[in-house]
Structures are given as structure tokens and as C-alpha cells.
Design a protein around this motif. Structure first.
Motif, PDB file in Angstrom:
ATOM      1  N   ILE A  17       0.349  70.563  70.675  1.00 44.00           N
ATOM      2  CA  ILE A  17       1.208  69.985  70.552  1.00 44.00           C
ATOM      3  C   ILE A  17       0.152  68.893  70.184  1.00 44.00           C
ATOM      4  O   ILE A  17      -0.568  68.288  70.506  1.00 44.00           O
ATOM      5  CB  ILE A  17       2.173  69.472  71.513  1.00 44.00           C
ATOM      6  CG1 ILE A  17       2.680  71.113  72.068  1.00 44.00           C
ATOM      7  CG2 ILE A  17       3.413  68.503  70.836  1.00 44.00           C
ATOM      8  CD1 ILE A  17       4.958  70.801  72.607  1.00 44.00           C
ATOM      9  N   ILE A  18       0.211  68.159  68.925  1.00 40.81           N
ATOM     10  CA  ILE A  18      -0.600  66.889  68.856  1.00 40.81           C
ATOM     11  C   ILE A  18       0.196  65.692  68.322  1.00 40.81           C
ATOM     12  O   ILE A  18       1.415  66.460  67.841  1.00 40.81           O
ATOM     13  CB  ILE A  18      -2.174  67.374  67.102  1.00 40.81           C
ATOM     14  CG1 ILE A  18      -2.075  68.963  67.740  1.00 40.81           C
ATOM     15  CG2 ILE A  18      -2.291  65.953  66.924  1.00 40.81           C
ATOM     16  CD1 ILE A  18      -3.481  68.822  68.486  1.00 40.81           C
ATOM     17  N   ALA A  19      -0.326  65.081  68.309  1.00 42.36           N
ATOM     18  CA  ALA A  19       0.824  63.175  68.155  1.00 42.36           C
ATOM     19  C   ALA A  19      -0.008  62.150  67.374  1.00 42.36           C
ATOM     20  O   ALA A  19      -1.739  62.422  67.246  1.00 42.36           O
ATOM     21  CB  ALA A  19       1.083  62.246  69.354  1.00 42.36           C
ATOM     22  N   ARG A  20       0.413  61.590  66.264  1.00 42.46           N
ATOM     23  CA  ARG A  20      -0.272  61.350  65.391  1.00 42.46           C
ATOM     24  C   ARG A  20       0.414  60.164  65.343  1.00 42.46           C
ATOM     25  O   ARG A  20       1.184  60.035  65.169  1.00 42.46           O
ATOM     26  CB  ARG A  20      -0.108  61.696  63.767  1.00 42.46           C
ATOM     27  CG  ARG A  20      -1.037  60.281  62.725  1.00 42.46           C
ATOM     28  CD  ARG A  20      -0.648  61.431  61.690  1.00 42.46           C
ATOM     29  NE  ARG A  20      -1.906  62.244  61.301  1.00 42.46           N
ATOM     30  CZ  ARG A  20      -2.024  62.951  60.089  1.00 42.46           C
ATOM     31  NH1 ARG A  20      -1.391  63.042  59.659  1.00 42.46           N
ATOM     32  NH2 ARG A  20      -3.167  63.679  60.230  1.00 42.46           N
ATOM     33  N   LEU A  46       4.368  60.553  65.048  1.00 44.05           N
ATOM     34  CA  LEU A  46       4.836  62.206  64.617  1.00 44.05           C
ATOM     35  C   LEU A  46       3.719  63.387  65.509  1.00 44.05           C
ATOM     36  O   LEU A  46       2.639  62.888  65.939  1.00 44.05           O
ATOM     37  CB  LEU A  46       3.859  62.053  63.366  1.00 44.05           C
ATOM     38  CG  LEU A  46       4.322  63.470  62.584  1.00 44.05           C
ATOM     39  CD1 LEU A  46       5.419  63.789  62.580  1.00 44.05           C
ATOM     40  CD2 LEU A  46       2.986  63.396  60.810  1.00 44.05           C
ATOM     41  N   PHE A  47       4.730  64.646  65.316  1.00 50.73           N
ATOM     42  CA  PHE A  47       4.920  65.602  66.534  1.00 50.73           C
ATOM     43  C   PHE A  47       4.295  66.371  65.699  1.00 50.73           C
ATOM     44  O   PHE A  47       5.247  66.702  64.490  1.00 50.73           O
ATOM     45  CB  PHE A  47       5.247  65.973  68.370  1.00 50.73           C
ATOM     46  CG  PHE A  47       5.234  64.482  68.370  1.00 50.73           C
ATOM     47  CD1 PHE A  47       4.302  64.146  69.022  1.00 50.73           C
ATOM     48  CD2 PHE A  47       6.889  63.843  68.627  1.00 50.73           C
ATOM     49  CE1 PHE A  47       4.498  63.624  70.260  1.00 50.73           C
ATOM     50  CE2 PHE A  47       6.618  62.813  69.429  1.00 50.73           C
ATOM     51  CZ  PHE A  47       6.144  62.360  70.468  1.00 50.73           C
ATOM     52  N   TRP A  48       3.382  67.876  66.308  1.00 52.90           N
ATOM     53  CA  TRP A  48       3.066  69.006  65.790  1.00 52.90           C
ATOM     54  C   TRP A  48       2.443  70.106  66.223  1.00 52.90           C
ATOM     55  O   TRP A  48       1.831  69.332  67.425  1.00 52.90           O
ATOM     56  CB  TRP A  48       2.919  69.076  63.913  1.00 52.90           C
ATOM     57  CG  TRP A  48       1.446  68.776  63.478  1.00 52.90           C
ATOM     58  CD1 TRP A  48       0.422  69.558  63.675  1.00 52.90           C
ATOM     59  CD2 TRP A  48       0.232  67.038  63.603  1.00 52.90           C
ATOM     60  NE1 TRP A  48      -1.041  68.756  63.171  1.00 52.90           N
ATOM     61  CE2 TRP A  48      -1.261  68.206  63.630  1.00 52.90           C
ATOM     62  CE3 TRP A  48       0.631  66.132  63.832  1.00 52.90           C
ATOM     63  CZ2 TRP A  48      -1.988  66.891  63.347  1.00 52.90           C
ATOM     64  CZ3 TRP A  48      -0.085  64.798  63.529  1.00 52.90           C
ATOM     65  CH2 TRP A  48      -1.378  65.364  63.589  1.00 52.90           C
ATOM     66  N   VAL A  49       2.715  71.014  65.753  1.00 54.78           N
ATOM     67  CA  VAL A  49       1.575  71.654  66.383  1.00 54.78           C
ATOM     68  C   VAL A  49       0.226  72.060  65.762  1.00 54.78           C
ATOM     69  O   VAL A  49       0.365  72.265  64.231  1.00 54.78           O
ATOM     70  CB  VAL A  49       1.933  73.127  66.992  1.00 54.78           C
ATOM     71  CG1 VAL A  49       3.607  73.035  68.179  1.00 54.78           C
ATOM     72  CG2 VAL A  49       3.029  73.978  65.058  1.00 54.78           C
ATOM     73  N   GLU A  50      -0.756  72.286  66.656  1.00 56.59           N
ATOM     74  CA  GLU A  50      -2.153  72.609  66.104  1.00 56.59           C
ATOM     75  C   GLU A  50      -1.535  74.440  65.357  1.00 56.59           C
ATOM     76  O   GLU A  50      -2.615  74.656  65.831  1.00 56.59           O
ATOM     77  CB  GLU A  50      -3.296  72.437  66.528  1.00 56.59           C
ATOM     78  CG  GLU A  50      -4.719  72.423  65.959  1.00 56.59           C
ATOM     79  CD  GLU A  50      -4.867  71.842  65.350  1.00 56.59           C
ATOM     80  OE1 GLU A  50      -5.313  71.866  63.646  1.00 56.59           O
ATOM     81  OE2 GLU A  50      -4.615  70.105  64.986  1.00 56.59           O
ATOM     82  N   THR A  51      -2.143  74.454  64.372  1.00 56.82           N
ATOM     83  CA  THR A  51      -1.296  76.161  64.305  1.00 56.82           C
ATOM     84  C   THR A  51      -3.331  76.953  63.299  1.00 56.82           C
ATOM     85  O   THR A  51      -3.105  77.892  63.635  1.00 56.82           O
ATOM     86  CB  THR A  51      -0.670  76.054  63.013  1.00 56.82           C
ATOM     87  OG1 THR A  51      -1.436  75.511  61.411  1.00 56.82           O
ATOM     88  CG2 THR A  51       1.058  75.758  63.206  1.00 56.82           C
ATOM     89  N   SER A  52      -3.645  75.657  63.237  1.00 53.15           N
ATOM     90  CA  SER A  52      -5.422  76.641  63.201  1.00 53.15           C
ATOM     91  C   SER A  52      -5.985  77.176  64.446  1.00 53.15           C
ATOM     92  O   SER A  52      -7.219  77.779  64.587  1.00 53.15           O
ATOM     93  CB  SER A  52      -6.310  75.763  63.240  1.00 53.15           C
ATOM     94  OG  SER A  52      -6.029  74.651  64.098  1.00 53.15           O
TER      95      SER A  52
END
Length: 73
Positions: free
Chosen positions: A25-28, A10-16
């Protein structure tokens, strides 16, 4: 007896940690229920990030480059 293995990416952006409208961009990676988060060391404009597709929207040079990178990961 068979064992069942699972794998998820899963990919998402670190909005914090947004700076100048850009975020990492972070990968889990999840394997058999165990999670690990990895920074991909790429930044993207938060406004261009499509959360449902886990991709950058648009056809700009940067968007195409990042989306290709995500495909290779």
C-alpha cells in the motif's frame, strides 16, 4: 494578500510489484502541487483492494485492521 494552500492524501496498491497476489500500500501526499510517495509497509491482497474507496473490502480481521491503520494515517 491571501495565499491558498492545498493538501491531498491518496492511497493505492503498487500493482507493478505483486508477489503471491499481495502488493504494498502506497500513500501519496500532495501539498501545494508537490507530490511525495510513501510506502506504508503494509501488504494487501490485490483482489480485495477497492480502488474507488482506497480501502480493503470485506470484514475479515485483516481488512478491518488495515482500514483502521489507513484511517490513522
Amino acid at each position: 494578500m491571501r495565499s491558498r494552500s492545498t493538501f491531498s492524501l491518496l492511497f493505492w496498491v503498487e500493482t507493478s510489484r505483486i508477489k503471491n497476489g499481495r502488493a504494498l500500500i502506497i500513500a501519496r501526499i500532495t501539498i501545494n502541487g508537490k507530490r511525495s510517495n510513501i510506502s506504508l509497509k503494509r501488504k494487501v491482497e490485490v483482489a480485495r483492494w477497492n480502488m474507488s474507496r482506497s480501502r480493503v473490502d470485506g470484514t475479515s480481521r485483516e481488512a478491518v485492521k488495515i482500514n483502521r491503520f489507513l484511517d490513522r494515517v
